[in-house]
Design a protein around this motif. Structure first.
Motif, short mmCIF file in Angstrom:
data_model
loop_
_atom_site.label_atom_id
_atom_site.label_comp_id
_atom_site.label_asym_id
_atom_site.label_seq_id
_atom_site.Cartn_x
_atom_site.Cartn_y
_atom_site.Cartn_z
N ILE A 101 11.29 1.99 -2.39
CA ILE A 101 11.36 0.73 -1.64
C ILE A 101 10.78 0.91 -0.25
O ILE A 101 10.03 0.07 0.26
CB ILE A 101 12.81 0.23 -1.59
CG1 ILE A 101 13.29 -0.15 -3.00
CG2 ILE A 101 12.94 -0.96 -0.64
CD1 ILE A 101 14.78 -0.32 -3.12
N SER A 102 11.11 2.04 0.38
CA SER A 102 10.59 2.32 1.72
C SER A 102 9.07 2.38 1.72
O SER A 102 8.42 1.88 2.66
CB SER A 102 11.19 3.62 2.24
OG SER A 102 10.63 3.97 3.48
N GLU A 103 8.50 3.01 0.71
CA GLU A 103 7.04 3.12 0.63
C GLU A 103 6.36 1.77 0.44
O GLU A 103 5.15 1.66 0.65
CB GLU A 103 6.66 4.07 -0.51
CG GLU A 103 7.01 5.54 -0.22
CD GLU A 103 6.61 6.47 -1.35
OE1 GLU A 103 6.18 5.96 -2.42
OE2 GLU A 103 6.71 7.69 -1.17
N ARG A 104 7.13 0.77 0.04
CA ARG A 104 6.59 -0.58 -0.13
C ARG A 104 6.98 -1.47 1.05
O ARG A 104 7.02 -2.70 0.92
CB ARG A 104 7.08 -1.17 -1.46
CG ARG A 104 6.45 -0.49 -2.67
CD ARG A 104 7.14 -0.87 -3.97
NE ARG A 104 6.39 -0.34 -5.10
CZ ARG A 104 6.43 0.92 -5.51
NH1 ARG A 104 7.18 1.80 -4.87
NH2 ARG A 104 5.71 1.32 -6.55
N GLY A 105 7.27 -0.84 2.18
CA GLY A 105 7.60 -1.59 3.38
C GLY A 105 8.96 -2.24 3.36
O GLY A 105 9.21 -3.21 4.08
N GLY A 106 9.86 -1.72 2.52
CA GLY A 106 11.21 -2.27 2.47
C GLY A 106 11.34 -3.52 1.62
O GLY A 106 12.40 -4.16 1.62
#
Length: 278
Positions: A101-106
């Motif tokens: 999720i973090s790698e997708r900007g949250g």
């Protein structure tokens, strides 16, 4: 030194099998009577020891039961190595999903095809701003889905939905292809390798471009014989599981067309969490 005559070997094996059957019968009787004082055991007999409702009780990890002794039994039950490993698997799975999720900007869309109540997904939704995650929880167990709906409503969560669905014949989500598909605790219950290989390939076709499939594998379990002879599953038949090497699970992902495949093992050492992308 000469070995035993064949007829004596056969008689010894017959006696051993008879003792085993008697042992399992005694354990089933004990668990089905005194054991029902434990809330976890009651849930197991009501919904299946492999059910989403059972896992939710294991995740909460709060001993409950009747007459005092029930809570003691439940604490022993919850401390079993398999349940400790499942709680460790959940924590590892949450770490993996947080990273994705973090790698997708949250912001991400997540589909769990065999979620049960989806408590760990509710936790992830609660960690993010309202609307940042869109999560769909699917399962064949309507009781588990209803439980998840009640829990998420009580927590005031936005963006998580629950739908009846077959994990092995998944339909595309109505609101678009998911960034992340999760299969947690399902493949351990499937005895046919071909069914898992076909599932991995089918789920790859549902992912959005750049999406990732996250799934779990049980590589070993010291209590398989006990479980198969004593505990019923959600269909009311013996709960038989199959352990597989993580290398086999990773090979299924690569054969399905995933280019990047990696696995991590939870701290107790019974399960792995595999990510497959590309």
């Amino acid at each position: 030194m000469p070995g035993r005559p064949p007829h004596r070997q056969a008689a010894s094996m017959t006696r051993t099998k008879g003792l085993k059957k008697a042992q399992w019968a005694a354990m089933r009787l004990l668990l089905g009577t005194v054991g029902r004082l434990s809330e976890g055991v009651r849930i197991g007999y009501r919904h299946g020891f492999d059910s989403g409702s059972m896992l939710d009780h294991v995740y909460v990890n709060k001993a409950q039961g009747s007459l005092g002794i029930g809570r003691v039994i439940d604490r022993c039950y919850l401390n079993a190595v398999g349940w400790r490993a499942i709680r460790a698997r959940r924590e590892l799975l949450k770490d993996v999903l947080r990273k994705e999720i973090s790698e997708r900007g949250g912001r991400a869309t997540v589909l769990d095809v065999a979620s049960g109540p989806g408590r760990y997904l509710q936790d992830l939704v609660a960690e993010h701003p309202a609307g940042a995650l869109r999560v769909e929880c699917r399962d064949l167990d309507r009781a588990g889905l209803s439980q998840g709906e009640r829990q998420s409503a009580q927590r005031g969560l936005v963006g998580i939905t629950f739908a009846h669905g077959d994990a092995l014949a998944p339909q595309p989500p109505a609101d678009g292809a998911p960034d992340v598909i999760v299969v947690s605790g399902l493949y351990e219950l499937l005895l046919e390798d071909d069914a898992i290989a076909a599932s991995v390939e089918r789920l790859r076709g549902l992912l959005a471009p750049g999406g990732v499939l996250v799934f779990t594998t049980q590589t070993r379990h010291p209590q398989l014989e006990f479980i198969a002879n004593v505990l019923p599953n959600r269909e009311g038949v013996p709960w038989v599981m199959k352990c597989r090497p993580v290398e086999q699970a990773e090979r299924w992902a690569r054969d399905a067309g995933f280019a990047e495949v990696a696995s991590r093992r939870e701290s107790v050492g019974l399960f792995t969490v595999t990510t497959a992308r590309g």
